[in-house]
Enzyme design. Structure first.
Site, mmCIF file in Angstrom:
data_model
loop_
_atom_site.group_PDB
_atom_site.id
_atom_site.type_symbol
_atom_site.label_atom_id
_atom_site.label_comp_id
_atom_site.label_asym_id
_atom_site.label_seq_id
_atom_site.Cartn_x
_atom_site.Cartn_y
_atom_site.Cartn_z
ATOM 1 C CD GLU A 88 12.313 -5.053 -4.252
ATOM 2 O OE1 GLU A 88 12.882 -3.849 -4.186
ATOM 3 O OE2 GLU A 88 10.954 -4.819 -4.626
ATOM 4 C CG ASP A 128 7.556 -9.114 -5.087
ATOM 5 O OD1 ASP A 128 8.964 -9.458 -5.392
ATOM 6 O OD2 ASP A 128 7.518 -8.337 -4.439
#
Length: 480
Positions: free
Chosen positions: A145, A78
């Site tokens: 994350e 991400d």
């Protein structure tokens, strides 16, 4: 058309450009996760995808390395989604518009996603190569994350045989990271009551701030638009009869807020605008050259009936903004110059009958994290707020004994000509969660030079990426 064609290392930037076409903001990782699965299947590599969209891809060792211990290469899928105020980019559907400028890769009006797309690209390049020498490779791609670390928290690490882990989520190429802070997200909602009030409406925008990464750049004392908006509103309400109708600032708790928008209602528009101008000049004196774009924009909304906070509700909301800690709280007593504890008031959002605040707290010491829970919780209690704590992650504690660290340091010295600094950082890395789940993990983190990550100024240095790629290849060759 491809933008990065011909840029070295070609095998890495090819994949970086491919994944830049796939929307992959936090919580929107299914597309990039499926891409990695398809990549592995096309090359007949062992692949595992879990319900969170984490992916593990395994590749056997090359000739002479078949029986070596596997090495784990890890990064997160991400990216932070930030854009300029003028941009119409849709992070749910649009590919990034990559550009090359003065030796850097950047993106037009948005974050670049080199944090942590460059890690994914390098891992894919290793998995794709039929010329590199390497032991068995276990590529671990985690999700979310940037917002919660839920991917690392929920991944089943029993599927990994390796105990040496290379995390490619660092942003300065002159150092190796061997430890990081832990942290948590504090969420608070303060209930508000509203009434009708007639007056002159003003949209007040605190804007033009640099923003940035709330861990890596917290020590640079950049302006936080939410905190500045609280300071401005407190003064306006104190010196005039100004009513607050709405306030919104920031989209991510891990980003230093660069824009806050408040709607206020006043009986004396001229006086209110004068006070705002005075505050702007005071801030420009305070920040000087550190925030050259700092501005307060005022838009007149006209005289009419507005739905505004009651005076008591406004006091509570502004009181939280003014009194919430923000920035560096303490520096390390053992590692001089290293931030030990900090927090970032990243999000303020008006809701139907409340205002929500999100604060990200970081510290390398668990007792300081507990202290911050008490400080923020106590403030919320005093103001009648409802609060909770989530997305906690542990610190990654420095280990004196390491097998991967000296191999990595030697590879750096060979490529860069100098021994790298070995340090710990204030930003959070997934190594803390991963080593907590699998204590035998021996982790090291490094990466190419990146600037202004988590902001639309983010850029990746091409020459640095080429050197880090060489370092990674040397490490793998020596793990025999």
């Amino acid at each position: 058309m491809a933008v990065l064609t011909g840029i070295e290392p070609k095998e890495v930037f090819q994949f970086f450009e491919e994944i830049s076409r796939i929307p992959r903001g936090s919580y929107n990782t299914k597309g990039i996760s499926d891409y990695c699965v398809k990549f592995a299947q096309e090359r007949k590599l062992d692949v595992y995808q879990d319900e969170w969209n984490n992916v593990i891809i395994k590749k056997p060792g090359t000739k002479g390395y078949e029986n070596s211990e596997p090495v784990i290469i890890q990064g997160h899928l991400d990216m932070v989604c930030e854009k300029t105020e003028e941009s119409d980019h849709d992070f749910l559907t649009d590919p990034l518009e990559l550009m090359v400028e003065d030796g850097y890769v950047t993106a037009k009006d948005t974050t670049l996603g080199a944090d942590n797309g460059i890690a994914i690209a390098m891992a894919l390049a290793v998995l794709d190569s039929d010329t590199l020498e390497h032991p068995p490779v276990e590529a671990l791609f985690t999700v979310d994350e940037e917002v919660s670390m839920d991917g690392a928290a929920n991944i089943d690490l029993s599927r990994l045989k390796g105990t040496m882990l290379i995390n490619l989520d660092s942003e300065e190429d002159d150092r190796l990271t061997a430890g990081c802070a832990g942290g948590f997200r504090f969420s608070c909602e303060i209930p508000v009551e509203k009434v009708q009030a007639k007056g002159q409406g003003l949209l007040v925008e605190v804007c033009g701030l640099k923003g940035g990464h709330s861990g890596v750049e917290i020590d640079r004392q950049r302006g936080n638009a939410n905190k500045l908006a609280g300071r401005l509103l407190y003064r306006l309400c104190k010196e005039q009869k100004v009513r607050l109708a709405e306030i919104n600032g920031g989209a991510r708790e891990n980003v230093i807020t660069s824009v806050n928008r408040s709607t206020v209602v006043t009986d004396d528009q001229e006086q209110t605008i004068r006070l705002i101008g005075e505050m702007k000049e005071a801030w420009r004196q305070e920040f000087g050259a550190d925030e050259p774009g700092l501005d307060i924009r005022v838009t007149e909304l006209g005289e009419k009936e507005y739905h505004v906070f009651t005076e008591e509700s406004a006091k509570k909301v502004v009181g939280f903004l003014v009194n919430c800690p923000n920035g560096v709280d303490e520096y390390s007593r053992s590692l001089k110059g290293l931030v030990e504890t900090s927090d970032n008031l990243g999000v303020v959002k008006s809701q139907e009958d409340s205002v929500r605040f999100l604060v990200l707290v970081r510290s390398g010491i668990s007792s300081k994290l507990e202290e911050f829970k008490d400080r923020l919780g106590g403030l919320a209690d005093l103001l009648g707020g409802n609060w909770s704590i989530d997305s906690g992650y542990p610190a990654w504690t420095f280990k004196e004994a390491s097998r991967i660290r000296p191999i990595t340091a030697d590879a750096f010295e060979e490529v860069f000509g100098v021994r790298p600094e070995i340090t710990t950082i204030h930003a959070g890395l997934e190594c803390g969660l991963l080593s907590g789940k699998k204590p035998e993990l021996d982790c090291i983190s490094f990466g190419p030079n990146m600037q202004d990550v988590h902001s639309f100024h983010e850029r990746l240095e091409i020459a640095s990426a080429e050197k880090i790629w060489k370092v990674l290849k040397i490490i793998l060759k020596r793990c025999k």
